[in-house]
Motif scaffolding. Sequence first.
Motif, PDB file in Angstrom:
ATOM      1  N   ARG A   1     -53.822 -28.107  32.754  1.00 19.63           N
ATOM      2  CA  ARG A   1     -52.383 -28.344  32.818  1.00 19.63           C
ATOM      3  C   ARG A   1     -51.878 -28.636  31.405  1.00 19.63           C
ATOM      4  NH1 ARG A   1     -53.575 -26.495  37.018  1.00 19.63           N
ATOM      5  NH2 ARG A   1     -52.921 -27.129  39.138  1.00 19.63           N
ATOM      6  N   ASP A   2     -50.622 -28.918  31.273  1.00 17.15           N
ATOM      7  CA  ASP A   2     -49.969 -29.158  29.986  1.00 17.15           C
ATOM      8  C   ASP A   2     -50.756 -30.159  29.140  1.00 17.15           C
ATOM      9  OD1 ASP A   2     -48.237 -29.546  27.901  1.00 17.15           O
ATOM     10  OD2 ASP A   2     -46.686 -30.532  29.086  1.00 17.15           O
ATOM     11  N   ARG A   3     -51.328 -29.689  28.030  1.00 17.72           N
ATOM     12  CA  ARG A   3     -52.123 -30.560  27.156  1.00 17.72           C
ATOM     13  C   ARG A   3     -51.254 -31.376  26.218  1.00 17.72           C
ATOM     14  NH1 ARG A   3     -56.699 -26.920  24.460  1.00 17.72           N
ATOM     15  NH2 ARG A   3     -57.113 -28.938  23.460  1.00 17.72           N
ATOM     16  N   LEU A   4     -50.029 -30.912  25.967  1.00 15.83           N
ATOM     17  CA  LEU A   4     -49.164 -31.594  25.012  1.00 15.83           C
ATOM     18  C   LEU A   4     -48.788 -32.996  25.465  1.00 15.83           C
ATOM     19  CD1 LEU A   4     -46.730 -28.664  24.057  1.00 15.83           C
ATOM     20  CD2 LEU A   4     -48.703 -29.513  22.769  1.00 15.83           C
ATOM     21  N   LYS A   5     -48.763 -33.203  26.774  1.00 15.29           N
ATOM     22  CA  LYS A   5     -48.323 -34.507  27.273  1.00 15.29           C
ATOM     23  C   LYS A   5     -49.418 -35.582  27.192  1.00 15.29           C
ATOM     24  CE  LYS A   5     -49.314 -33.861  32.237  1.00 15.29           C
ATOM     25  NZ  LYS A   5     -48.717 -33.709  33.567  1.00 15.29           N
ATOM     26  N   ARG A   6     -50.648 -35.196  26.929  1.00 11.54           N
ATOM     27  CA  ARG A   6     -51.755 -36.162  26.986  1.00 11.54           C
ATOM     28  C   ARG A   6     -51.621 -37.280  25.948  1.00 11.54           C
ATOM     29  NH1 ARG A   6     -56.442 -31.540  28.089  1.00 11.54           N
ATOM     30  NH2 ARG A   6     -55.659 -30.976  30.174  1.00 11.54           N
ATOM     31  N   PRO A   7     -51.486 -36.978  24.654  1.00  8.19           N
ATOM     32  CA  PRO A   7     -51.298 -38.078  23.698  1.00  8.19           C
ATOM     33  C   PRO A   7     -49.975 -38.807  23.897  1.00  8.19           C
ATOM     34  CG  PRO A   7     -51.034 -35.945  22.619  1.00  8.19           C
ATOM     35  CD  PRO A   7     -51.592 -35.669  23.981  1.00  8.19           C
ATOM     36  N   ILE A   8     -48.977 -38.103  24.398  1.00 11.71           N
ATOM     37  CA  ILE A   8     -47.684 -38.738  24.674  1.00 11.71           C
ATOM     38  C   ILE A   8     -47.854 -39.820  25.730  1.00 11.71           C
ATOM     39  CG2 ILE A   8     -45.361 -38.366  25.596  1.00 11.71           C
ATOM     40  CD1 ILE A   8     -45.498 -35.514  24.434  1.00 11.71           C
ATOM     41  N   MET A   9     -48.595 -39.504  26.779  1.00  8.71           N
ATOM     42  CA  MET A   9     -48.815 -40.478  27.847  1.00  8.71           C
ATOM     43  C   MET A   9     -49.679 -41.635  27.366  1.00  8.71           C
ATOM     44  SD  MET A   9     -49.108 -38.047  31.243  1.00  8.71           S
ATOM     45  CE  MET A   9     -49.263 -39.443  32.361  1.00  8.71           C
ATOM     46  N   GLY A  10     -50.634 -41.346  26.461  1.00  7.96           N
ATOM     47  CA  GLY A  10     -51.436 -42.421  25.887  1.00  7.96           C
ATOM     48  C   GLY A  10     -50.575 -43.409  25.133  1.00  7.96           C
ATOM     49  N   ALA A  11     -49.639 -42.894  24.327  1.00  7.26           N
ATOM     50  CA  ALA A  11     -48.741 -43.763  23.560  1.00  7.26           C
ATOM     51  C   ALA A  11     -47.818 -44.551  24.482  1.00  7.26           C
ATOM     52  CB  ALA A  11     -47.928 -42.919  22.581  1.00  7.26           C
ATOM     53  N   ILE A  12     -47.307 -43.897  25.520  1.00  2.95           N
ATOM     54  CA  ILE A  12     -46.421 -44.579  26.474  1.00  2.95           C
ATOM     55  C   ILE A  12     -47.147 -45.731  27.151  1.00  2.95           C
ATOM     56  CG2 ILE A  12     -45.296 -44.301  28.729  1.00  2.95           C
ATOM     57  CD1 ILE A  12     -44.401 -41.512  27.751  1.00  2.95           C
ATOM     58  N   ALA A  13     -48.386 -45.497  27.542  1.00  3.01           N
ATOM     59  CA  ALA A  13     -49.183 -46.540  28.190  1.00  3.01           C
ATOM     60  C   ALA A  13     -49.362 -47.734  27.267  1.00  3.01           C
ATOM     61  CB  ALA A  13     -50.529 -45.981  28.621  1.00  3.01           C
ATOM     62  N   ALA A  14     -49.711 -47.460  26.015  1.00  3.70           N
ATOM     63  CA  ALA A  14     -49.927 -48.545  25.056  1.00  3.70           C
ATOM     64  C   ALA A  14     -48.653 -49.307  24.743  1.00  3.70           C
ATOM     65  CB  ALA A  14     -50.523 -47.982  23.764  1.00  3.70           C
ATOM     66  N   ASP A  15     -47.532 -48.614  24.710  1.00  2.00           N
ATOM     67  CA  ASP A  15     -46.257 -49.251  24.376  1.00  2.00           C
ATOM     68  C   ASP A  15     -45.688 -50.093  25.510  1.00  2.00           C
ATOM     69  OD1 ASP A  15     -46.288 -48.118  21.866  1.00  2.00           O
ATOM     70  OD2 ASP A  15     -45.002 -46.424  22.398  1.00  2.00           O
ATOM     71  N   ASN A  16     -46.150 -49.839  26.727  1.00  2.00           N
ATOM     72  CA  ASN A  16     -45.516 -50.495  27.868  1.00  2.00           C
ATOM     73  C   ASN A  16     -46.453 -51.355  28.705  1.00  2.00           C
ATOM     74  OD1 ASN A  16     -42.575 -49.279  28.139  1.00  2.00           O
ATOM     75  ND2 ASN A  16     -43.907 -47.583  27.562  1.00  2.00           N
ATOM     76  N   ALA A  17     -47.734 -51.390  28.387  1.00  2.00           N
ATOM     77  CA  ALA A  17     -48.699 -52.177  29.158  1.00  2.00           C
ATOM     78  C   ALA A  17     -49.437 -53.149  28.246  1.00  2.00           C
ATOM     79  CB  ALA A  17     -49.689 -51.259  29.867  1.00  2.00           C
ATOM     80  N   ASP A  18     -50.089 -54.131  28.871  1.00  2.00           N
ATOM     81  CA  ASP A  18     -50.864 -55.127  28.119  1.00  2.00           C
ATOM     82  C   ASP A  18     -52.342 -54.759  28.040  1.00  2.00           C
ATOM     83  OD1 ASP A  18     -48.622 -57.013  27.780  1.00  2.00           O
ATOM     84  OD2 ASP A  18     -48.746 -57.157  29.953  1.00  2.00           O
ATOM     85  N   LEU A  19     -52.781 -53.903  28.954  1.00  2.00           N
ATOM     86  CA  LEU A  19     -54.154 -53.393  28.938  1.00  2.00           C
ATOM     87  C   LEU A  19     -54.119 -51.976  29.482  1.00  2.00           C
ATOM     88  CD1 LEU A  19     -57.261 -53.632  28.696  1.00  2.00           C
ATOM     89  CD2 LEU A  19     -57.264 -54.627  31.002  1.00  2.00           C
ATOM     90  N   VAL A  20     -54.738 -51.053  28.758  1.00  2.00           N
ATOM     91  CA  VAL A  20     -54.774 -49.651  29.160  1.00  2.00           C
ATOM     92  C   VAL A  20     -56.202 -49.259  29.514  1.00  2.00           C
ATOM     93  CG1 VAL A  20     -54.371 -47.269  28.434  1.00  2.00           C
ATOM     94  CG2 VAL A  20     -52.810 -49.081  27.681  1.00  2.00           C
ATOM     95  N   ILE A  21     -56.372 -48.641  30.661  1.00  2.00           N
ATOM     96  CA  ILE A  21     -57.676 -48.107  31.057  1.00  2.00           C
ATOM     97  C   ILE A  21     -57.506 -46.599  31.208  1.00  2.00           C
ATOM     98  CG2 ILE A  21     -59.527 -48.141  32.766  1.00  2.00           C
ATOM     99  CD1 ILE A  21     -58.656 -50.967  33.522  1.00  2.00           C
ATOM    100  N   VAL A  22     -58.157 -45.851  30.322  1.00  2.00           N
ATOM    101  CA  VAL A  22     -58.056 -44.394  30.348  1.00  2.00           C
ATOM    102  C   VAL A  22     -59.253 -43.843  31.113  1.00  2.00           C
ATOM    103  CG1 VAL A  22     -57.849 -42.290  28.981  1.00  2.00           C
ATOM    104  CG2 VAL A  22     -56.883 -44.430  28.123  1.00  2.00           C
TER     105      VAL A  22
END
Length: 483
Positions: free
Chosen positions: A375-396
């Motif tokens: 699927r769309d690969r361009l959104k992957r780092p975007i979603m990583g950044a969004i997670a980090a900017d809006n959560a206190d702990l990120v589990i990928v």
Amino acid sequence: MKLRDILKDLTILSATADLDTEIGGISYDSRNTKPGDLFVAVKGFSSDGHRFIPTAMEKGAAAVLCEDAPADGTPYVQIKDCRLGLALSSRSFYGNPAGDMTVIGITGTSGKTSSSYLIKHLLEAALGAKVGLIGTNGNMIGEEFIHSEFTTPESHELQQLFRRMADAGCTHVVMEVSSHSLALERVAGVRFDVALYTNLSQDHLDFHHTMEEYAAAKKKIFSMCAKACVNADDAHAAYMLDGVDCPCLRYAIDAEADLCADKLELDASGVRFEATYGSSRAAVSLGIPGLFSVHNALGVIAVGLSLGLTLQECAAALATASGVKGRLENVPTDGDYAIIIDYSHKPDALENALKTLRDVTRGRLIVLFGCGGDRDRLKRPIMGAIAADNADLVIVTSDNPRTEEPESIIDEIMAGLKDKHTPVLRICDRTEAIQSAIDNARSGDVILLAGKGHEDYQIVGHEKHHMDEREIVADYLKTRKKI
């Protein structure tokens, strides 16, 4: 039915088939062809249906609908576009069943599924109607649930489903209309009584390639409807409305619109606001949290108004509506923390879910997510950044890797987390990742399990494996209790 009657809405370029031939069915997959069928040779992305004309004829097909005329004496009808041909011939074969029902189509990047269930509830509560539903979570005929593979079925299956709904006494159909279905003519020939546009953000660029193509596909629905409802707060609203010649009801929280919301109250139990439409005003309450729920509620009310309901009738129906599986769904826990399952697998959806939950989180906000393979690969780092900017702990973790290597997908997500200071855990196995999230939970924390939502499977390679996050949570909590 005679072949000429099935093809009455198509422009025939040439034909050797007898148009008075009786046709017993329509098929576009030679593996499903039956004696007496009309075989439609659709040119796909991975295979060309013309290659399978000999197989279809061996199985007893009476004639072939094609773009390239066969040279072996096969009885054929040649047209310009077999995707369109499949849709219009299927509509004729099943007697245009959608024409006997009121059809509401919903398009947009986010909010389609929630809106479809809310509109179904609205029509049932306000009109006592029997309603068919077609969408991502599956299809419904009244209360009967039918599993589906696609948000919008292929045109032949769609017309077949319309026929089942009409025969079962459905007076209304609410359906999600994906950009794929609009681009690939799956809904060709369907006249929508009302079309609802929710919003547009980056998604499906593996198929549409550009946002301009994606937007153009969505806009196509406004050439197929009698009335339109548009979210005027969306940045693409003006483009969507440009050139639309049917009556349009605009709804918004901030922008100028026909239907507006003010006096908003948002908390963990849901949303409350006052809706204004002309001289009418009504208090609206919906038990689904988040600002997006206000937009969804307004869109649903807009559809109701377009169908002749009053603002008060719409508000009364929404007050009794429940949520949708996999959309900010609460899962039982064993302590003073919350677990929420949500289908947020796109950048804006993930950001909206996190911001919604941030407002009701007393402790830390933990997010667990991955990205789908193929699927769309361009959104992957975007979603990583969004997670980090809006959560206190990120589990990928892994989502539906399909034919991609799960660790490679995670690598691309991690690129968006490179310069972030939010703590990150990388756990490829999704079950282990969920268990780790639970082990990390403290009093007042909220855990968001994002991406899978209503899905009860994981796609690895070309195979589906059972995976239900509700079961994973429940089983692990039982195990912890025994220790």
